[in-house]
Design an enzyme around this catalytic site. Structure first.
Site, PDB file in Angstrom:
ATOM      1  CE  LYS A 181      -1.292  -7.119 -47.758  1.00 39.99           C
ATOM      2  NZ  LYS A 181      -1.665  -8.390 -48.412  1.00 39.99           N
ATOM      3  CD  GLU A 256      14.043 -10.660 -46.200  1.00 42.15           C
ATOM      4  OE1 GLU A 256      13.622 -11.674 -46.782  1.00 42.15           O
ATOM      5  OE2 GLU A 256      14.283 -10.619 -45.003  1.00 42.15           O
ATOM      6  CB  CYS A 290      13.425 -14.086 -53.664  1.00 44.00           C
ATOM      7  SG  CYS A 290      13.980 -14.461 -52.006  1.00 44.00           S
ATOM      8  CD  GLU A 394      11.887 -12.053 -58.782  1.00 39.90           C
ATOM      9  OE1 GLU A 394      11.064 -11.152 -58.591  1.00 39.90           O
ATOM     10  OE2 GLU A 394      12.479 -12.650 -57.860  1.00 39.90           O
TER      11      GLU A 394
HETATM   12  N1  LIG Z   1      10.034 -12.863 -52.412  1.00 35.33           N
HETATM   13  C1  LIG Z   1      10.091 -12.327 -53.571  1.00 35.33           C
HETATM   14  O1  LIG Z   1      11.109 -11.954 -53.996  1.00 35.33           O
HETATM   15  C2  LIG Z   1       8.848 -12.202 -54.307  1.00 35.33           C
HETATM   16  C3  LIG Z   1       8.876 -11.654 -55.553  1.00 35.33           C
HETATM   17  N2  LIG Z   1       7.737 -11.519 -56.228  1.00 35.33           N
HETATM   18  C4  LIG Z   1       7.828 -10.954 -57.572  1.00 35.33           C
HETATM   19  O2  LIG Z   1       6.805 -10.028 -57.738  1.00 35.33           O
HETATM   20  C5  LIG Z   1       5.985 -10.381 -58.828  1.00 35.33           C
HETATM   21  C6  LIG Z   1       4.587  -9.945 -58.541  1.00 35.33           C
HETATM   22  O3  LIG Z   1       4.057 -10.677 -57.432  1.00 35.33           O
HETATM   23  P1  LIG Z   1       3.045  -9.944 -56.432  1.00 35.33           P
HETATM   24  O4  LIG Z   1       2.287 -10.889 -55.632  1.00 35.33           O
HETATM   25  O5  LIG Z   1       2.247  -8.980 -57.212  1.00 35.33           O
HETATM   26  O6  LIG Z   1       4.075  -9.240 -55.438  1.00 35.33           O
HETATM   27  P2  LIG Z   1       3.816  -7.994 -54.522  1.00 35.33           P
HETATM   28  O7  LIG Z   1       5.122  -7.384 -54.181  1.00 35.33           O
HETATM   29  O8  LIG Z   1       2.788  -7.124 -55.126  1.00 35.33           O
HETATM   30  O9  LIG Z   1       3.140  -8.642 -53.211  1.00 35.33           O
HETATM   31  C7  LIG Z   1       3.820  -8.930 -52.017  1.00 35.33           C
HETATM   32  C8  LIG Z   1       2.983  -8.447 -50.833  1.00 35.33           C
HETATM   33  O10 LIG Z   1       2.868  -7.028 -50.896  1.00 35.33           O
HETATM   34  C9  LIG Z   1       1.499  -6.640 -50.808  1.00 35.33           C
HETATM   35  N3  LIG Z   1       1.319  -5.381 -51.526  1.00 35.33           N
HETATM   36  C10 LIG Z   1       1.086  -5.201 -52.847  1.00 35.33           C
HETATM   37  N4  LIG Z   1       0.956  -3.888 -53.129  1.00 35.33           N
HETATM   38  C11 LIG Z   1       1.117  -3.224 -51.965  1.00 35.33           C
HETATM   39  C12 LIG Z   1       1.108  -1.849 -51.599  1.00 35.33           C
HETATM   40  N5  LIG Z   1       0.893  -0.892 -52.505  1.00 35.33           N
HETATM   41  N6  LIG Z   1       1.320  -1.513 -50.322  1.00 35.33           N
HETATM   42  C13 LIG Z   1       1.550  -2.464 -49.401  1.00 35.33           C
HETATM   43  N7  LIG Z   1       1.560  -3.786 -49.672  1.00 35.33           N
HETATM   44  C14 LIG Z   1       1.355  -4.163 -50.946  1.00 35.33           C
HETATM   45  C15 LIG Z   1       0.762  -7.831 -51.384  1.00 35.33           C
HETATM   46  O11 LIG Z   1      -0.600  -7.824 -51.008  1.00 35.33           O
HETATM   47  C16 LIG Z   1       1.552  -8.982 -50.798  1.00 35.33           C
HETATM   48  O12 LIG Z   1       1.154  -9.196 -49.458  1.00 35.33           O
HETATM   49  C17 LIG Z   1       6.210 -11.882 -58.978  1.00 35.33           C
HETATM   50  O13 LIG Z   1       5.960 -12.328 -60.249  1.00 35.33           O
HETATM   51  C18 LIG Z   1       7.647 -12.009 -58.627  1.00 35.33           C
HETATM   52  O14 LIG Z   1       8.456 -11.706 -59.732  1.00 35.33           O
HETATM   53  C19 LIG Z   1       6.542 -11.891 -55.697  1.00 35.33           C
HETATM   54  C20 LIG Z   1       6.450 -12.454 -54.458  1.00 35.33           C
HETATM   55  C21 LIG Z   1       7.630 -12.685 -53.682  1.00 35.33           C
HETATM   56  N1  LIG Z   2      12.722 -14.437 -48.883  1.00 35.82           N
HETATM   57  C1  LIG Z   2      12.476 -15.515 -49.662  1.00 35.82           C
HETATM   58  C2  LIG Z   2      12.980 -16.728 -49.372  1.00 35.82           C
HETATM   59  C3  LIG Z   2      13.728 -17.034 -48.199  1.00 35.82           C
HETATM   60  C4  LIG Z   2      14.145 -18.263 -47.994  1.00 35.82           C
HETATM   61  C5  LIG Z   2      14.907 -18.607 -46.817  1.00 35.82           C
HETATM   62  O1  LIG Z   2      14.958 -17.839 -45.860  1.00 35.82           O
HETATM   63  O2  LIG Z   2      15.496 -19.669 -46.813  1.00 35.82           O
HETATM   64  C6  LIG Z   2      11.615 -15.310 -50.845  1.00 35.82           C
HETATM   65  O3  LIG Z   2      11.473 -16.203 -51.654  1.00 35.82           O
HETATM   66  O4  LIG Z   2      11.064 -14.208 -50.930  1.00 35.82           O
END
Ligand SMILES: NC(=O)C1=CN([C@@H]2O[C@H](COP(=O)(O)OP(=O)(O)OC[C@H]3O[C@@H](n4cnc5c(N)ncnc54)[C@H](O)[C@@H]3O)[C@@H](O)[C@H]2O)C=CC1
Ligand SMILES: N/C(=C\C=C\C(=O)O)C(=O)O
Length: 490
Positions: A181, A256, A290, A394
């Site tokens: 998803k 992650e 991230c 963050e």
């Molecule tokens: N890679 C990273 O570290 C990321 C960090 N973030 C952080 O999170 C904050 C919020 O962003 P969001 O898009 O709301 O992140 P999120 O963690 O809610 O979304 C990531 C994924 O999880 C899914 N998801 C959300 N709630 C879920 C649940 N209850 N069960 C299963 N899947 C679920 C979402 O649909 C999306 O596919 C951002 O501002 C940022 O600070 C967001 C995206 C990536």
């Molecule tokens: N996991 C994320 C980034 C990874 C980058 C890489 O593998 O080089 C993220 O932003 O959530």
């Protein structure tokens, strides 16, 4: 598929289940971050669609898992070839859907998505298992590794195709089938890849993609009893919900999560290289990675010089229309996210912080068409206390904070003084100091005198609230397989 819906024409996505595109009754609007306009309708899937996808994945599992790693690798390599052949289409689509520049998508997201398939196709051919003799017992003992079953994969919006393929590639290379998803905000390139999977000969049911929101599609996937493992990338808050939801089934989890990544800059660093790289590590992809640097600690003797030069270099980091190759950054993912990022800058100011550059959209040269997009220039702040929410949480946007330190111990304590522990950079010419500091930092990844140099063989993941488990190379192999110990009495 472009379909008319009312007066306007939208891109209407469909789920990909059992090798077929399956329309969904309900849809979510998805907008283009650089204009703010809705252009795409994403399936709003729920339990029914997830159940169908899991059933297809279960049916495909016996045949797929029985194939040799070499047979599976051929298909993965074909898929990589096809993504590369369509690189430009994918880059344009990723930029439109996510807001990032076309250049970033063309040079980072899409090539690295193709490489994920190539890397894991090859990597799974080279892992070995253990063997031990017990001659006194007349036994030979060894381990084998078997795919786990149907893998549940949930990815975020910041590096849409890259992070999705980072999960799909090792999962299917090791013989699992998957239900994935993507984020509801950035689903287009995953949907485009489904067509290529058909062409590459990925058998029906091996990869199923169900589009929708976290609380509906994501929750149904995590709570499905026939999904024994979940790989998730996203926020810590969502990971906590996923952990609770999986607990009754004792699922295998890889999480992650976010970061609040420090750069520690000593006085003996090569400042030219350090400043160029730290601008990149703070602001690449609008700061929506991230691994981006968001706290910069500089040894006091070079603090003023660093700050002046860093701010000057940041002013040259251009934000604007994603299709313009002279821009370094495009738009942030959504209005809500832009407001959240701006609210941190307002908080910093209210606490006496100095905003050296960035912040407002007024200074950007945006054509009228894009003036309602979610743009924010690269922003540098100083004078914030380490306990402030600005230094602790963050932000995930183009905002970085600079602060001085006096001793190595203080630098390490500041670096470790947050609840996250994902990545860090250390800048010095003294190898001994680099090694000491890297060892003491609580971070899953430490880059010294560089940033984002990625060797996919190495473990990727975070400590503390930045995650649980590691993926990459041998760690992905271990996560996506179960080990079994076999004893043969001879
Ligand atoms: N890679 C990273 O570290 C990321 C960090 N973030 C952080 O999170 C904050 C919020 O962003 P969001 O898009 O709301 O992140 P999120 O963690 O809610 O979304 C990531 C994924 O999880 C899914 N998801 C959300 N709630 C879920 C649940 N209850 N069960 C299963 N899947 C679920 C979402 O649909 C999306 O596919 C951002 O501002 C940022 O600070 C967001 C995206 C990536
Ligand atoms: N996991 C994320 C980034 C990874 C980058 C890489 O593998 O080089 C993220 O932003 O959530």
């Amino acid at each position: 598929m472009a379909k008319a819906s009312g007066q306007r024409s939208y891109l209407v996505l469909e789920n990909y289940i059992g090798g077929k595109f399956v329309p969904c009754r309900n849809h979510i609007d998805s907008s283009e971050p650089s204009t703010g306009e809705v252009y795409c309708k994403v399936p709003d899937s729920g339990k029914e669609e997830v159940d169908a996808a899991v059933a297809a994945a279960k049916e495909a599992f016996p045949d797929w898992s029985a194939r040799s790693p070499q047979q599976r690798a051929q298909i993965l390599n074909k898929l990589a070839d096809l993504i590369e052949a369509h690189l430009e289409e994918f880059a344009q689509a990723e930029s439109r859907d996510q807001g990032k520049t076309v250049t970033f998508a063309r040079t980072v997201d899409i090539p690295r998505s193709a490489y994920n398939f190539r890397f894991f196709a090859s990597s799974v051919l080279h892992h070995t298992t253990d063997c031990s003799q017990m001659d006194h017992m007349g036994c030979l003992n060894y381990t084998i590794r078997c795919p786990v079953g149907v893998a549940g994969l949930i990815s975020p919006w910041n590096l849409p195709l890259y992070l999705l393929t980072w999960k799909i590639a090792p999962a299917i290379a090791t013989g699992n089938t998957v239900v994935a998803k993507p984020s509801e905000m950035t689903s287009v390139t995953a949907w485009m890849m489904c067509k290529l999977m058909q062409q590459a000969g990925v058998p029906p049911g091996v990869v199923n993609i169900v589009f929708g929101t976290g609380p509906r599609a994501g929750d149904a996937l995590v709570g499905h009893p026939d999904i024994p493992l979940v790989s998730f990338t996203g926020s810590t808050a969502t990971a906590q919900r996923i952990t609770e939801r999986s607990a009754p089934y004792c699922k295998k989890l890889s999480l992650e999560l976010g970061g609040k990544n420090p750069a520690i800059i000593f006085a003996d660093a090569d400042l030219d290289q350090c400043i160029e790289t730290t601008v990149r590590s703070s602001f690449s992809n609008q700061g929506e990675i991230c691994l981006c640097t968001s706290r910069i600690y500089v040894e006091r003797s070079i603090y003023s010089e660093f700050l002046e030069r860093f701010v000057a270099a940041t002013r040259k980091w251009k934000t604007g229309v994603p299709s313009d190759p002279s821009n370094n950054n495009g738009a942030l993912i959504s209005k809500e996210h832009l407001e959240k990022v701006r609210s941190f800058v307002a908080l910093a100011k209210s606490e006496g912080g100095i905003v050296h550059c960035g912040e407002g959209v007024e200074q950007l040269d945006l054509p009228e068409l894009n003036s309602s997009g979610y743009f924010m220039p690269a922003t540098v702040i100083s004078g914030i206390s380490d306990s402030s929410r600005v230094m602790q949480e963050e932000i995930f946007g183009p905002v970085t904070c600079v602060s001085p330190f006096d001793t190595e111990d203080e630098a390490v304590a500041k670096g470790n003084g947050v609840r996250y522990g994902l990545a860090a950079t250390v800048w010095s010419r003294d190898v001994g100091k680099i090694h000491r500091v890297a060892k003491r930092l609580q971070a899953g990844l430490v880059w010294t005198n560089c940033w984002l140099v990625r060797d996919l063989n190495l473990p990727f993941g975070g400590m503390k609230n930045s995650g649980v488990g590691r993926e990459g190379g041998k760690d992905s192999y271990h996560f996506f397989t179960e080990v079994k110990s076999i004893t043969i009495k001879h």
